[in-house]
Design a protein around this motif. Sequence first.
Motif, PDB file in Angstrom:
ATOM      1  N   LYS A 193       5.139 -11.484 -17.087  1.00 40.67           N
ATOM      2  CA  LYS A 193       6.599 -11.519 -17.237  1.00 40.67           C
ATOM      3  C   LYS A 193       6.930 -12.451 -18.395  1.00 40.67           C
ATOM      4  O   LYS A 193       7.362 -13.579 -18.200  1.00 40.67           O
ATOM      5  N   THR A 194       6.725 -11.927 -19.572  1.00 37.77           N
ATOM      6  CA  THR A 194       6.889 -12.721 -20.781  1.00 37.77           C
ATOM      7  C   THR A 194       8.356 -12.770 -21.196  1.00 37.77           C
ATOM      8  O   THR A 194       9.004 -11.737 -21.303  1.00 37.77           O
ATOM      9  N   ILE A 195       8.834 -13.956 -21.441  1.00 33.44           N
ATOM     10  CA  ILE A 195      10.182 -14.131 -21.972  1.00 33.44           C
ATOM     11  C   ILE A 195      10.064 -14.021 -23.483  1.00 33.44           C
ATOM     12  O   ILE A 195       9.233 -14.694 -24.099  1.00 33.44           O
ATOM     13  N   THR A 196      10.859 -13.156 -24.056  1.00 32.67           N
ATOM     14  CA  THR A 196      10.830 -12.947 -25.502  1.00 32.67           C
ATOM     15  C   THR A 196      12.211 -13.190 -26.079  1.00 32.67           C
ATOM     16  O   THR A 196      13.190 -13.278 -25.344  1.00 32.67           O
TER      17      THR A 196
ATOM     18  N   GLU B 110      21.264 -19.591 -29.110  1.00 33.22           N
ATOM     19  CA  GLU B 110      20.824 -18.721 -28.008  1.00 33.22           C
ATOM     20  C   GLU B 110      19.373 -19.010 -27.630  1.00 33.22           C
ATOM     21  O   GLU B 110      19.022 -19.027 -26.449  1.00 33.22           O
ATOM     22  N   LEU B 111      18.543 -19.270 -28.629  1.00 34.12           N
ATOM     23  CA  LEU B 111      17.142 -19.576 -28.367  1.00 34.12           C
ATOM     24  C   LEU B 111      17.005 -20.880 -27.586  1.00 34.12           C
ATOM     25  O   LEU B 111      16.233 -20.958 -26.629  1.00 34.12           O
TER      26      LEU B 111
ATOM     27  N   SER C  78      16.723 -23.033 -20.225  1.00 36.30           N
ATOM     28  CA  SER C  78      16.926 -22.452 -18.882  1.00 36.30           C
ATOM     29  C   SER C  78      15.617 -22.007 -18.244  1.00 36.30           C
ATOM     30  O   SER C  78      15.502 -21.976 -17.022  1.00 36.30           O
ATOM     31  N   ASN C  79      14.624 -21.685 -19.062  1.00 37.83           N
ATOM     32  CA  ASN C  79      13.331 -21.254 -18.527  1.00 37.83           C
ATOM     33  C   ASN C  79      12.278 -22.351 -18.568  1.00 37.83           C
ATOM     34  O   ASN C  79      11.140 -22.126 -18.151  1.00 37.83           O
TER      35      ASN C  79
END
Length: 159
Positions: free
Chosen positions: A10-13, A22-23, A29-30
């Motif tokens: 479950k890769t966050i991209t 935004e980045l 948040s992660n």
Amino acid sequence: MQVRDFMIRKTITAKTSMTVKELISILESNRIGGVPVVDDKGNLAGIVSDGDIVRFLSPHKEKLYLAYYTVYVEEAQKIEDILRERMNTPIEQIMVKKNIKTLAPDDDFESAIRLISRHHFKKIPVVNGAGRVVGIISRGDIIHSLSKSIFNEEPVQDQ
């Protein structure tokens, strides 16, 4: 053991069009330190880390320039001004685009540990044959995998 056995699936991209602001929100948040950057088809386009952001947002000190006996002084930047100016910059401008090292799901554990240690990477994207990001490996994943193999072994019996 292969990379597919211990990679994070479950890769966050991030997308190339996302802004620095935004980045930062995604990373915060992660609770992560970097992400692969993908195009609209999910193909790897680059990688960006918290270090890239810090370097991009770092203010410079006062500078002196000498040109034909005229001295120019460039004022030291203030962080507030930099944040105002740079937060809406697309991450495509700060991400690493060249010489990105990747792993394939079929690569073995030894390849992963060699690649991470040789290049001092924190994370390495895992891509399939089509160039799509299917996972990520971090130094923590390597340590976790090593820990499982070390501590799940049968204790050595004294003779």
